[in-house]
Design a protein around this motif. Sequence first.
Motif, PDB file in Angstrom:
ATOM      1  N   PRO A   1       0.845  -1.200   0.000  1.00 17.44           N
ATOM      2  CA  PRO A   1       0.000   0.000   0.000  1.00 17.44           C
ATOM      3  C   PRO A   1       0.873   1.239   0.000  1.00 17.44           C
TER       4      PRO A   1
ATOM      5  N   ASP B   1      -3.404  -7.486  -3.229  1.00 12.96           N
ATOM      6  CA  ASP B   1      -3.112  -6.081  -2.981  1.00 12.96           C
ATOM      7  C   ASP B   1      -3.424  -5.763  -1.526  1.00 12.96           C
TER       8      ASP B   1
ATOM      9  N   GLU C   1      -6.182  -3.056  -0.820  1.00 11.15           N
ATOM     10  CA  GLU C   1      -7.555  -3.503  -1.031  1.00 11.15           C
ATOM     11  C   GLU C   1      -8.001  -4.449   0.079  1.00 11.15           C
TER      12      GLU C   1
ATOM     13  N   ALA D   1      -8.570  -2.360   3.355  1.00  7.55           N
ATOM     14  CA  ALA D   1      -9.530  -1.248   3.259  1.00  7.55           C
ATOM     15  C   ALA D   1     -10.803  -1.447   4.073  1.00  7.55           C
TER      16      ALA D   1
ATOM     17  N   GLY E   1      -7.987 -11.614   3.618  1.00 11.99           N
ATOM     18  CA  GLY E   1      -7.907 -11.370   2.183  1.00 11.99           C
ATOM     19  C   GLY E   1      -7.048 -12.401   1.483  1.00 11.99           C
TER      20      GLY E   1
END
Length: 302
Positions: free
Chosen positions: A123, A178, A181, A184, A209
Amino acid sequence: MTAPAGRESCFRLVALGDSITAGVGDTVGPDAAHGPGWAAHLAAVLGVAEFSNLATNGARSRDVADTQLDAALALRPGLATVLVGGNDVLRSDFDARFTLADLHRCVGELRRAGTDVVLVRLPVIGLFELTPRLVRRVMRRRVAAINAAVDEVAAAATAEGPDVAGTNAARGRVVVIDAAEAIAPAGAKAWHVDRVHPSPAGHRRLALGVATALADVDPAYAAAARAARLPGAPDPPSARQRLVWLLRAGLPWCVRRGRDFLPGLLRSVVHDLRSERAFEPGSMVTSLADSGLDPRRRIGRG
Protein backbone atom coordinates in the motif's frame (compact mmCIF):
# COMPACT_ATOMS: atom_id res chain seq x y z
CA MET A 1 -5.13 -30.71 7.75
CA THR A 2 -5.03 -32.09 4.20
CA ALA A 3 -2.46 -30.35 2.07
CA PRO A 4 -3.48 -28.68 -1.19
CA ALA A 5 -3.23 -30.94 -4.23
CA GLY A 6 0.32 -31.97 -5.04
CA ARG A 7 1.72 -30.81 -1.68
CA GLU A 8 3.05 -32.73 1.31
CA SER A 9 0.55 -34.14 3.76
CA CYS A 10 2.24 -32.14 6.55
CA PHE A 11 1.26 -28.63 5.49
CA ARG A 12 3.75 -25.96 6.51
CA LEU A 13 3.39 -22.21 6.08
CA VAL A 14 6.53 -20.04 6.04
CA ALA A 15 6.45 -16.23 6.03
CA LEU A 16 9.23 -14.11 4.53
CA GLY A 17 9.51 -10.35 4.67
CA ASP A 18 9.95 -7.32 6.89
CA SER A 19 8.33 -5.75 9.95
CA ILE A 20 4.80 -5.89 8.54
CA THR A 21 4.97 -9.68 8.39
CA ALA A 22 6.92 -9.81 11.66
CA GLY A 23 3.80 -8.30 13.22
CA VAL A 24 4.66 -4.68 14.03
CA GLY A 25 1.44 -2.79 14.68
CA ASP A 26 -0.44 -5.88 15.83
CA THR A 27 -1.53 -6.79 19.36
CA VAL A 28 -2.67 -10.25 20.34
CA GLY A 29 -3.86 -12.14 23.36
CA PRO A 30 -3.49 -15.76 24.45
CA ASP A 31 -5.88 -16.90 21.71
CA ALA A 32 -3.25 -16.14 19.04
CA ALA A 33 -1.51 -19.49 18.78
CA HIS A 34 1.12 -18.28 16.31
CA GLY A 35 1.76 -14.80 17.72
CA PRO A 36 1.18 -11.40 16.08
CA GLY A 37 1.07 -10.42 12.43
CA TRP A 38 -1.07 -11.09 9.40
CA ALA A 39 0.87 -14.20 8.35
CA ALA A 40 0.44 -15.70 11.83
CA HIS A 41 -3.29 -15.03 11.57
CA LEU A 42 -3.34 -16.62 8.12
CA ALA A 43 -1.79 -19.73 9.68
CA ALA A 44 -4.62 -19.75 12.22
CA VAL A 45 -7.29 -19.30 9.54
CA LEU A 46 -5.85 -22.15 7.43
CA GLY A 47 -5.24 -24.38 10.42
CA VAL A 48 -1.73 -25.26 9.23
CA ALA A 49 0.25 -28.00 10.92
CA GLU A 50 3.38 -25.82 11.25
CA PHE A 51 4.09 -22.11 10.92
CA SER A 52 7.47 -20.36 10.79
CA ASN A 53 7.82 -16.58 10.62
CA LEU A 54 11.23 -15.70 9.16
CA ALA A 55 10.42 -12.00 8.65
CA THR A 56 12.62 -9.47 10.45
CA ASN A 57 12.32 -5.78 11.19
CA GLY A 58 14.15 -3.63 8.66
CA ALA A 59 14.57 -6.42 6.09
CA ARG A 60 15.08 -5.40 2.49
CA SER A 61 14.53 -7.58 -0.56
CA ARG A 62 18.20 -8.60 -0.59
CA ASP A 63 17.89 -9.82 3.03
CA VAL A 64 14.94 -11.97 2.04
CA ALA A 65 16.76 -13.41 -0.99
CA ASP A 66 20.15 -13.86 0.67
CA THR A 67 19.11 -15.10 4.13
CA GLN A 68 15.44 -15.87 4.60
CA LEU A 69 15.05 -17.82 1.36
CA ASP A 70 17.52 -20.57 2.28
CA ALA A 71 15.92 -20.96 5.69
CA ALA A 72 12.50 -21.20 4.06
CA LEU A 73 13.59 -23.83 1.52
CA ALA A 74 15.08 -25.95 4.30
CA LEU A 75 11.63 -26.14 5.91
CA ARG A 76 10.03 -27.48 2.69
CA PRO A 77 6.79 -25.50 3.11
CA GLY A 78 3.61 -26.12 1.18
CA LEU A 79 2.89 -22.37 1.21
CA ALA A 80 5.11 -19.30 1.56
CA THR A 81 4.20 -15.62 1.82
CA VAL A 82 6.48 -12.83 0.60
CA LEU A 83 5.85 -9.19 1.47
CA VAL A 84 8.88 -6.96 1.01
CA GLY A 85 9.91 -3.60 -0.44
CA GLY A 86 8.76 -1.18 2.24
CA ASN A 87 12.28 -0.73 3.60
CA ASP A 88 13.77 -0.56 0.11
CA VAL A 89 11.70 2.52 -0.77
CA LEU A 90 12.99 4.23 2.37
CA ARG A 91 16.64 4.04 1.37
CA SER A 92 18.74 6.53 -0.57
CA ASP A 93 20.05 3.75 -2.84
CA PHE A 94 16.57 2.61 -3.86
CA ASP A 95 16.43 0.80 -7.20
CA ALA A 96 13.35 -1.32 -7.91
CA ARG A 97 15.27 -3.35 -10.49
CA PHE A 98 17.22 -5.03 -7.70
CA THR A 99 13.99 -5.79 -5.83
CA LEU A 100 12.65 -7.27 -9.07
CA ALA A 101 15.68 -9.57 -9.34
CA ASP A 102 15.41 -10.59 -5.68
CA LEU A 103 11.73 -11.44 -6.06
CA HIS A 104 12.41 -13.45 -9.22
CA ARG A 105 14.96 -15.51 -7.34
CA CYS A 106 12.75 -16.08 -4.30
CA VAL A 107 9.65 -17.01 -6.25
CA GLY A 108 11.56 -19.16 -8.74
CA GLU A 109 13.32 -21.25 -6.11
CA LEU A 110 10.23 -21.65 -3.95
CA ARG A 111 8.10 -22.71 -6.92
CA ARG A 112 10.69 -25.22 -8.10
CA ALA A 113 10.51 -26.75 -4.63
CA GLY A 114 6.76 -27.20 -5.12
CA THR A 115 5.77 -24.35 -2.79
CA ASP A 116 2.78 -22.14 -3.47
CA VAL A 117 3.74 -18.48 -3.08
CA VAL A 118 1.67 -15.50 -1.99
CA LEU A 119 3.07 -12.17 -3.20
CA VAL A 120 1.70 -9.03 -1.56
CA ARG A 121 1.53 -5.65 -3.30
CA LEU A 122 2.44 -2.72 -1.05
CA PRO A 123 0.00 0.00 0.00
CA VAL A 124 1.04 3.63 -0.13
CA ILE A 125 2.89 4.61 3.04
CA GLY A 126 0.41 6.66 5.01
CA LEU A 127 3.09 8.57 6.90
CA PHE A 128 4.23 10.19 3.65
CA GLU A 129 0.68 11.06 2.65
CA LEU A 130 1.02 13.80 5.29
CA THR A 131 4.06 15.33 3.56
CA PRO A 132 4.25 17.97 0.78
CA ARG A 133 3.03 16.97 -2.68
CA LEU A 134 6.51 16.53 -4.19
CA VAL A 135 7.52 14.08 -1.48
CA ARG A 136 4.22 12.21 -1.74
CA ARG A 137 4.73 11.84 -5.46
CA VAL A 138 8.22 10.41 -5.06
CA MET A 139 7.08 7.88 -2.46
CA ARG A 140 4.03 6.85 -4.44
CA ARG A 141 6.22 6.31 -7.49
CA ARG A 142 8.60 4.14 -5.49
CA VAL A 143 5.76 2.03 -4.12
CA ALA A 144 4.34 1.73 -7.64
CA ALA A 145 7.73 0.48 -8.84
CA ILE A 146 7.77 -2.24 -6.17
CA ASN A 147 4.24 -3.28 -7.08
CA ALA A 148 5.17 -3.37 -10.75
CA ALA A 149 8.01 -5.73 -9.80
CA VAL A 150 5.54 -7.96 -7.95
CA ASP A 151 3.26 -8.01 -10.99
CA GLU A 152 6.16 -8.77 -13.37
CA VAL A 153 7.30 -11.71 -11.24
CA ALA A 154 3.79 -13.11 -11.03
CA ALA A 155 3.29 -12.75 -14.79
CA ALA A 156 6.57 -14.56 -15.46
CA ALA A 157 5.51 -17.38 -13.15
CA THR A 158 2.18 -17.69 -14.92
CA ALA A 159 3.96 -17.95 -18.28
CA GLU A 160 6.04 -20.91 -17.08
CA GLY A 161 4.75 -24.45 -17.39
CA PRO A 162 3.21 -26.25 -14.41
CA ASP A 163 6.05 -28.81 -14.24
CA VAL A 164 9.72 -28.36 -13.41
CA ALA A 165 11.72 -29.05 -16.58
CA GLY A 166 13.17 -32.56 -16.71
CA THR A 167 11.21 -33.84 -13.73
CA ASN A 168 7.71 -34.91 -12.80
CA ALA A 169 7.59 -32.41 -9.96
CA ALA A 170 4.87 -29.77 -9.93
CA ARG A 171 5.77 -26.12 -9.63
CA GLY A 172 4.15 -24.11 -6.91
CA ARG A 173 1.51 -21.60 -7.88
CA VAL A 174 1.64 -17.84 -7.37
CA VAL A 175 -1.15 -15.75 -5.85
CA VAL A 176 -0.97 -11.95 -5.79
CA ILE A 177 -2.96 -9.85 -3.37
CA ASP A 178 -3.11 -6.08 -2.98
CA ALA A 179 -2.59 -5.13 0.66
CA ALA A 180 -4.43 -1.83 0.36
CA GLU A 181 -7.56 -3.50 -1.03
CA ALA A 182 -7.46 -6.27 1.56
CA ILE A 183 -7.06 -3.89 4.49
CA ALA A 184 -9.53 -1.25 3.26
CA PRO A 185 -12.64 -2.80 4.91
CA ALA A 186 -11.12 -1.96 8.31
CA GLY A 187 -11.62 1.72 7.44
CA ALA A 188 -10.11 4.29 9.79
CA LYS A 189 -8.94 1.50 12.11
CA ALA A 190 -6.80 -0.15 9.42
CA TRP A 191 -3.47 1.44 10.34
CA HIS A 192 -1.15 1.52 13.31
CA VAL A 193 -0.36 4.86 14.92
CA ASP A 194 2.85 5.13 12.86
CA ARG A 195 0.78 5.08 9.63
CA VAL A 196 3.34 2.64 8.18
CA HIS A 197 2.20 -0.71 9.55
CA PRO A 198 -1.30 -2.21 9.69
CA SER A 199 -3.20 -2.01 12.96
CA PRO A 200 -4.49 -5.18 14.67
CA ALA A 201 -7.65 -4.84 12.58
CA GLY A 202 -5.56 -4.29 9.44
CA HIS A 203 -3.41 -7.35 10.06
CA ARG A 204 -6.51 -9.50 10.44
CA ARG A 205 -8.12 -8.11 7.30
CA LEU A 206 -4.97 -8.85 5.31
CA ALA A 207 -4.94 -12.43 6.61
CA LEU A 208 -8.55 -12.95 5.58
CA GLY A 209 -7.91 -11.37 2.18
CA VAL A 210 -5.05 -13.77 1.51
CA ALA A 211 -7.12 -16.73 2.68
CA THR A 212 -9.91 -15.74 0.29
CA ALA A 213 -7.48 -15.38 -2.62
CA LEU A 214 -6.01 -18.82 -1.89
CA ALA A 215 -9.48 -20.35 -1.75
CA ASP A 216 -10.12 -19.05 -5.26
CA VAL A 217 -7.01 -20.92 -6.48
CA ASP A 218 -7.50 -24.28 -4.77
CA PRO A 219 -10.61 -25.74 -3.08
CA ALA A 220 -8.31 -27.41 -0.55
CA TYR A 221 -7.46 -23.98 0.83
CA ALA A 222 -11.16 -23.13 0.98
CA ALA A 223 -11.87 -26.33 2.87
CA ALA A 224 -9.10 -25.51 5.32
CA ALA A 225 -10.11 -21.92 6.03
CA ARG A 226 -11.76 -21.44 9.40
CA ALA A 227 -12.29 -17.72 9.92
CA ALA A 228 -13.73 -18.37 13.40
CA ARG A 229 -10.19 -19.16 14.50
CA LEU A 230 -8.98 -15.65 13.74
CA PRO A 231 -7.64 -14.15 16.99
CA GLY A 232 -9.60 -11.22 18.35
CA ALA A 233 -8.41 -7.63 17.81
CA PRO A 234 -8.08 -5.12 20.68
CA ASP A 235 -9.47 -1.60 20.61
CA PRO A 236 -7.38 1.01 18.73
CA PRO A 237 -5.12 3.29 20.82
CA SER A 238 -6.49 6.47 22.31
CA ALA A 239 -5.37 9.95 21.27
CA ARG A 240 -3.15 10.12 24.37
CA GLN A 241 -1.52 6.79 23.53
CA ARG A 242 -0.87 7.96 19.97
CA LEU A 243 0.80 11.15 21.27
CA VAL A 244 2.98 9.20 23.69
CA TRP A 245 4.05 6.88 20.87
CA LEU A 246 4.90 9.84 18.64
CA LEU A 247 7.15 11.41 21.28
CA ARG A 248 8.84 8.22 22.48
CA ALA A 249 9.20 6.27 19.26
CA GLY A 250 7.95 8.09 16.18
CA LEU A 251 10.15 11.18 16.24
CA PRO A 252 13.37 9.30 17.20
CA TRP A 253 12.71 6.85 14.34
CA CYS A 254 12.33 9.72 11.88
CA VAL A 255 15.63 11.22 13.00
CA ARG A 256 17.51 7.90 12.71
CA ARG A 257 16.04 7.00 9.34
CA GLY A 258 16.38 10.51 7.96
CA ARG A 259 20.17 10.39 8.05
CA ASP A 260 20.12 7.86 5.22
CA PHE A 261 16.78 8.52 3.60
CA LEU A 262 16.65 12.30 3.23
CA PRO A 263 19.65 12.72 0.87
CA GLY A 264 18.19 10.19 -1.55
CA LEU A 265 14.72 11.65 -1.19
CA LEU A 266 16.00 15.14 -2.00
CA ARG A 267 17.77 13.81 -5.10
CA SER A 268 14.53 12.10 -6.17
CA VAL A 269 12.51 15.29 -5.68
CA VAL A 270 15.00 17.27 -7.75
CA HIS A 271 14.89 14.62 -10.47
CA ASP A 272 11.09 14.72 -10.37
CA LEU A 273 11.13 18.46 -10.84
CA ARG A 274 13.47 18.18 -13.82
CA SER A 275 11.60 15.38 -15.48
CA GLU A 276 7.85 14.88 -15.25
CA ARG A 277 8.03 11.43 -16.80
CA ALA A 278 5.74 8.98 -15.04
CA PHE A 279 6.82 5.49 -14.12
CA GLU A 280 5.81 2.87 -16.72
CA PRO A 281 5.06 -0.45 -14.98
CA GLY A 282 5.77 -2.64 -18.00
CA SER A 283 9.31 -1.35 -18.44
CA MET A 284 11.00 -3.00 -15.49
CA VAL A 285 12.13 -6.31 -16.95
CA THR A 286 13.54 -4.61 -20.04
CA SER A 287 15.31 -1.98 -17.97
CA LEU A 288 16.92 -4.66 -15.79
CA ALA A 289 18.28 -6.44 -18.84
CA ASP A 290 19.39 -3.32 -20.70
CA SER A 291 20.64 -1.12 -17.88
CA GLY A 292 24.03 -2.74 -17.43
CA LEU A 293 23.16 -3.55 -13.81
CA ASP A 294 24.27 -7.05 -12.86
CA PRO A 295 21.71 -8.53 -10.44
CA ARG A 296 24.30 -11.13 -9.40
CA ARG A 297 26.12 -8.34 -7.63
CA ARG A 298 23.28 -8.34 -5.17
CA ILE A 299 21.73 -11.78 -5.29
CA GLY A 300 24.50 -14.21 -6.10
CA ARG A 301 25.29 -16.85 -3.52
CA GLY A 302 28.53 -16.20 -1.72
